[in-house]
Design an enzyme around this catalytic site. Structure first.
Site, PDB file in Angstrom:
ATOM      1  N   LYS A  63       0.838  -1.199   0.000  1.00  0.00           N
ATOM      2  CA  LYS A  63       0.000   0.000   0.000  1.00  0.00           C
ATOM      3  C   LYS A  63       0.877   1.255   0.000  1.00  0.00           C
ATOM      4  O   LYS A  63       0.639   2.214  -0.737  1.00  0.00           O
ATOM      5  CB  LYS A  63      -0.863  -0.023   1.257  1.00  0.00           C
ATOM      6  CG  LYS A  63      -2.163   0.695   1.123  1.00  0.00           C
ATOM      7  CD  LYS A  63      -2.842   0.591   2.449  1.00  0.00           C
ATOM      8  CE  LYS A  63      -4.322   0.596   2.359  1.00  0.00           C
ATOM      9  NZ  LYS A  63      -4.930   0.432   3.676  1.00  0.00           N
ATOM     10  N   THR A 122     -13.179   4.894  14.935  1.00  0.00           N
ATOM     11  CA  THR A 122     -14.253   4.626  15.889  1.00  0.00           C
ATOM     12  C   THR A 122     -13.772   3.506  16.805  1.00  0.00           C
ATOM     13  O   THR A 122     -13.504   2.402  16.347  1.00  0.00           O
ATOM     14  CB  THR A 122     -15.515   4.179  15.141  1.00  0.00           C
ATOM     15  OG1 THR A 122     -15.792   5.163  14.157  1.00  0.00           O
ATOM     16  CG2 THR A 122     -16.690   4.039  16.078  1.00  0.00           C
ATOM     17  N   LEU A 130     -16.793  11.214   8.792  1.00  0.00           N
ATOM     18  CA  LEU A 130     -16.776  11.216   7.322  1.00  0.00           C
ATOM     19  C   LEU A 130     -17.782  10.232   6.748  1.00  0.00           C
ATOM     20  O   LEU A 130     -17.914   9.123   7.245  1.00  0.00           O
ATOM     21  CB  LEU A 130     -15.396  10.796   6.802  1.00  0.00           C
ATOM     22  CG  LEU A 130     -14.161  11.454   7.388  1.00  0.00           C
ATOM     23  CD1 LEU A 130     -12.915  10.838   6.765  1.00  0.00           C
ATOM     24  CD2 LEU A 130     -14.199  12.939   7.121  1.00  0.00           C
ATOM     25  N   LYS A 165     -19.619   9.594  19.022  1.00  0.00           N
ATOM     26  CA  LYS A 165     -19.478   8.930  17.722  1.00  0.00           C
ATOM     27  C   LYS A 165     -20.449   7.759  17.586  1.00  0.00           C
ATOM     28  O   LYS A 165     -21.201   7.658  16.610  1.00  0.00           O
ATOM     29  CB  LYS A 165     -18.024   8.451  17.569  1.00  0.00           C
ATOM     30  CG  LYS A 165     -17.777   7.578  16.381  1.00  0.00           C
ATOM     31  CD  LYS A 165     -17.967   8.332  15.086  1.00  0.00           C
ATOM     32  CE  LYS A 165     -18.003   7.391  13.913  1.00  0.00           C
ATOM     33  NZ  LYS A 165     -18.079   8.054  12.642  1.00  0.00           N
ATOM     34  N   ASN A 186     -23.972   7.555  15.083  1.00  0.00           N
ATOM     35  CA  ASN A 186     -24.237   6.533  14.069  1.00  0.00           C
ATOM     36  C   ASN A 186     -25.466   5.698  14.435  1.00  0.00           C
ATOM     37  O   ASN A 186     -26.286   5.367  13.576  1.00  0.00           O
ATOM     38  CB  ASN A 186     -23.017   5.629  13.883  1.00  0.00           C
ATOM     39  CG  ASN A 186     -22.051   6.214  12.860  1.00  0.00           C
ATOM     40  OD1 ASN A 186     -22.290   7.283  12.306  1.00  0.00           O
ATOM     41  ND2 ASN A 186     -20.959   5.520  12.614  1.00  0.00           N
ATOM     42  N   PHE A 222     -31.946  11.936   5.893  1.00  0.00           N
ATOM     43  CA  PHE A 222     -31.827  10.570   6.412  1.00  0.00           C
ATOM     44  C   PHE A 222     -33.188   9.952   6.697  1.00  0.00           C
ATOM     45  O   PHE A 222     -33.425   9.319   7.721  1.00  0.00           O
ATOM     46  CB  PHE A 222     -30.950  10.554   7.670  1.00  0.00           C
ATOM     47  CG  PHE A 222     -29.650   9.874   7.400  1.00  0.00           C
ATOM     48  CD1 PHE A 222     -28.689  10.499   6.631  1.00  0.00           C
ATOM     49  CD2 PHE A 222     -29.401   8.590   7.861  1.00  0.00           C
ATOM     50  CE1 PHE A 222     -27.498   9.855   6.328  1.00  0.00           C
ATOM     51  CE2 PHE A 222     -28.214   7.946   7.565  1.00  0.00           C
ATOM     52  CZ  PHE A 222     -27.258   8.570   6.796  1.00  0.00           C
ATOM     53  N   ALA A 256     -36.724   5.651   2.931  1.00  0.00           N
ATOM     54  CA  ALA A 256     -37.017   4.235   3.179  1.00  0.00           C
ATOM     55  C   ALA A 256     -36.335   3.403   2.103  1.00  0.00           C
ATOM     56  O   ALA A 256     -36.060   3.890   1.009  1.00  0.00           O
ATOM     57  CB  ALA A 256     -38.518   4.012   3.140  1.00  0.00           C
ATOM     58  N   GLY A 286     -26.354  -0.479   5.444  1.00  0.00           N
ATOM     59  CA  GLY A 286     -25.214  -1.404   5.443  1.00  0.00           C
ATOM     60  C   GLY A 286     -23.943  -0.597   5.542  1.00  0.00           C
ATOM     61  O   GLY A 286     -23.938   0.517   6.071  1.00  0.00           O
ATOM     62  N   CYS A 294     -19.742   0.995   8.667  1.00  0.00           N
ATOM     63  CA  CYS A 294     -19.868   1.737   9.929  1.00  0.00           C
ATOM     64  C   CYS A 294     -21.115   1.398  10.733  1.00  0.00           C
ATOM     65  O   CYS A 294     -21.020   0.942  11.867  1.00  0.00           O
ATOM     66  CB  CYS A 294     -19.833   3.229   9.640  1.00  0.00           C
ATOM     67  SG  CYS A 294     -18.401   3.706   8.678  1.00  0.00           S
TER      68      CYS A 294
HETATM   69  C1  UGA Z   1     -21.846   6.828   8.150  1.00  0.00           C
HETATM   70  C2  UGA Z   1     -22.231   8.189   8.753  1.00  0.00           C
HETATM   71  O1  UGA Z   1     -23.209   8.824   7.943  1.00  0.00           O
HETATM   72  C3  UGA Z   1     -20.995   9.104   8.886  1.00  0.00           C
HETATM   73  O2  UGA Z   1     -21.362  10.308   9.550  1.00  0.00           O
HETATM   74  C4  UGA Z   1     -19.930   8.370   9.721  1.00  0.00           C
HETATM   75  O3  UGA Z   1     -18.750   9.137   9.875  1.00  0.00           O
HETATM   76  C5  UGA Z   1     -19.586   7.065   9.037  1.00  0.00           C
HETATM   77  O4  UGA Z   1     -20.789   6.251   8.930  1.00  0.00           O
HETATM   78  C6  UGA Z   1     -18.531   6.362   9.864  1.00  0.00           C
HETATM   79  O5  UGA Z   1     -18.810   6.012  11.009  1.00  0.00           O
HETATM   80  O6  UGA Z   1     -17.382   6.246   9.416  1.00  0.00           O
HETATM   81  P1  UGA Z   1     -21.411   5.904   5.658  1.00  0.00           P
HETATM   82  O7  UGA Z   1     -21.352   4.551   6.280  1.00  0.00           O
HETATM   83  O8  UGA Z   1     -20.372   6.312   4.684  1.00  0.00           O
HETATM   84  O9  UGA Z   1     -21.414   7.051   6.808  1.00  0.00           O
HETATM   85  O10 UGA Z   1     -22.790   5.945   4.896  1.00  0.00           O
HETATM   86  P2  UGA Z   1     -24.162   6.761   4.951  1.00  0.00           P
HETATM   87  O11 UGA Z   1     -24.237   7.677   3.811  1.00  0.00           O
HETATM   88  O12 UGA Z   1     -24.412   7.314   6.287  1.00  0.00           O
HETATM   89  O13 UGA Z   1     -25.193   5.563   4.686  1.00  0.00           O
HETATM   90  C7  UGA Z   1     -25.277   4.450   5.572  1.00  0.00           C
HETATM   91  C8  UGA Z   1     -26.363   3.499   5.130  1.00  0.00           C
HETATM   92  O14 UGA Z   1     -27.646   4.045   5.347  1.00  0.00           O
HETATM   93  C9  UGA Z   1     -26.313   3.143   3.646  1.00  0.00           C
HETATM   94  O15 UGA Z   1     -26.538   1.751   3.511  1.00  0.00           O
HETATM   95  C10 UGA Z   1     -27.451   3.937   3.041  1.00  0.00           C
HETATM   96  O16 UGA Z   1     -27.976   3.333   1.898  1.00  0.00           O
HETATM   97  C11 UGA Z   1     -28.447   3.930   4.169  1.00  0.00           C
HETATM   98  N1  UGA Z   1     -29.397   5.054   4.156  1.00  0.00           N
HETATM   99  C12 UGA Z   1     -28.963   6.324   4.350  1.00  0.00           C
HETATM  100  C13 UGA Z   1     -30.754   4.801   3.994  1.00  0.00           C
HETATM  101  O17 UGA Z   1     -31.189   3.643   3.821  1.00  0.00           O
HETATM  102  N2  UGA Z   1     -31.630   5.855   4.029  1.00  0.00           N
HETATM  103  C14 UGA Z   1     -31.226   7.120   4.228  1.00  0.00           C
HETATM  104  O18 UGA Z   1     -32.083   8.037   4.254  1.00  0.00           O
HETATM  105  C15 UGA Z   1     -29.841   7.370   4.372  1.00  0.00           C
END
Ligand code: UGA
Length: 445
Positions: A35, A121, A153, A220, A224, A265, A268, A273, A276
């Protein structure tokens, strides 16, 4: 300031690059030599909008270098970021082996006052654990401070989230360390670095919350877990909508107009997944159990999410009857759009179940071209969405990639043998698809 970042995974790399961009001298180290060699050649191992360009520029300017010697990196730096992984053990408890190894190494390499900062985390109490390990391994008795500084992030938006955060949390009981942290993040707090000027995401000033390390660690996890709860809640309401004939899109819109709830957020779908939410919700629930305060809500949030994936299979059975020998075209594999990450992706559960029921499954994702670890090798990768849908009885949209909204659905109607669409993200234009003649099934819509 001289900073070293230990671990060049997602969090470490984005953090290192962004700290270099705001003016620090950053040395990123990783025990994975391959890497590091690839990074030294300016190749970015992950895709994040804007990251590669920033990586190249800061390497060229000499603000960002990569190496393999952690001990040397610690010796040369004033601030040390720990950004190594804490993958879940089967029990849900995070595996702290990598953190412990790094803490031992830091202890042995301390050669003056340093701040050791936890960005990944980590389980609640890890700041204290790191302090203890460092103390046990110190050769001399140099002073040091531990700070919990969680990252927030989002994959796919990591650079923007790093430069324009909604808050910076500093978990430290020590005034000197807090002062240095505020200096380190000064350009981001004030939003006065070059990248920010002229960017529409630029904020007035970023709020900084100073608290104890345990509260910081919990902020944190609780953030989440709350976001995951919001989605599971909305998915549960979507399921109620299906029973009573309501529309989740209108329901969430109506709820979101209340500023205490908010519109974000609230989509539906097939469930959450990624690397995180699943890990963090389980870890918080585990901690709660361990400390004698079982988290009933969190356990329900996980359960609702697990069931939600199977709703898609139920809907397929409702549309097709026996699944055996049916051809199903699945659009999307990554856990969300604009990333190639398939960790804990709902797509994998759904496809594996279809295959188990005897379907022929063809999959297309704009960026994922290899089998995720746990995906049944019976799934066949198609070169594009149309190929995935040739002669298919059913199309299932799992990930809301933008290109799927631009597909030619008249053409799709002609190449599919059935006219069934399950839209696992309520992403497509239901009215238009019905007009073309598709049987459209969404989630609570
Ligand atoms: C998430 C958090 O949003 C970040 O703030 C955090 O820093 C990060 O985890 C982490 O702990 O590192 P991430 O996993 O990149 O970020 O993805 P998200 O965009 O939050 O989506 C998470 C899941 O929720 C996805 O599967 C997405 O499809 C789902 N989702 C999101 C929904 O089903 N509905 C929504 O309205 C929003």
């Amino acid at each position: 300031m001289k900073v070293c970042v230990i671990g060049t995974g997602y969090v470490g790399l984005v953090t290192g690059v962004c700290l270099a961009e705001i003016g620090h001298k950053v040395l990123c180290v990783d025990k994975d030599d391959r890497k590091i060699t690839s990074l030294k050649n300016g190749r970015c191992p992950i895709y994040e909008e804007g990251l590669e360009e920033l990586l190249e520029r800061n390497m060229d300017q000499g603000n960002l270098i990569f190496g393999s010697d952690t001990s040397e990196a610690v010796g040369k730096s004033e601030i040390i970021f720990i950004c190594v992984g804490t993958p879940p053990l089967p029990s849900g408890k995070p595996d702290l082996t990598a953190i412990d190894d790094v803490a031992r190494m830091i202890g042995k390499s301390l050669n003056g006052y340093k701040i050791i900062l936890n960005k990944s985390t980590v389980p609640i109490g890890t700041a204290k654990r790191i302090r203890k390990i460092i103390k046990e391994n110190q050769v001399n008795s140099q002073e040091f401070d531990i700070v919990s500084n969680p990252e927030f992030l989002k994959e796919g938006e990591a650079v923007k989230d790093a430069f324009f955060p909604e808050r910076i949390v500093i978990g430290s009981e020590n005034e000197k360390a807090v002062k240095i942290m505020k200096e380190l993040y000064g350009p981001i707090i004030r939003q006065d670095f070059d990248y920010a000027r002229g960017n529409r995401k630029r904020k007035k000033e970023v709020p900084v919350l100073v608290t104890d390390s345990t509260s910081s660690e919990l902020i944190k996890y609780a953030s989440n877990a709350f976001l995951a709860t919001k989605i599971s809640f909305v998915n549960e309401v979507a399921n109620i909508c299906e029973r009573i004939g309501a529309n989740i899109l209108d329901v969430t819109y109506g709820m979101g107009l209340d500023s205490r709830i908010g519109p974000r957020f609230m989509r539906a779908g097939i469930g959450w997944g990624g690397s995180c939410f699943p890990k963090d919700v389980r870890a918080l629930s585990y901690t709660a159990e361990e400390y004698g305060s079982p988290a009933s809500i969190l356990n329900a949030v996980i359960q609702v999410n697990n069931q939600q994936r199977f709703k898609i299979v139920q809907k397929a059975v409702d549309l097709l009857g026996i699944i055996d020998d049916k051809i199903i075209g699945v659009l999307g594999l990554s856990f969300k759009p604009n990333t190639d990450d398939t960790r804990e992706a709902p797509s994998v559960t759904v496809i594996n179940k279809f295959l188990e029921l005897g379907a022929e499954v063809r999959v297309y994702d704009p960026v994922v071209k290899d089998y995720p670890d746990n995906l049944d090798r019976g799934a066949v990768f198609a070169g594009d969405a149309y190929k995935a849908l040739e002669n298919a009885d059913l199309m299932v949209l799992v990930t809301e990639w933008e290109e799927f909204s631009k597909l030619d659905f008249n053409r799709i109607k002609n190449i599919m043998s059935g006219k069934n669409i399950i839209d696992g993200r309520n992403y497509l234009d239901k009215k238009a698809l019905k007009e073309i003649g598709f049987e459209y099934v969404g989630i609570g819509n």
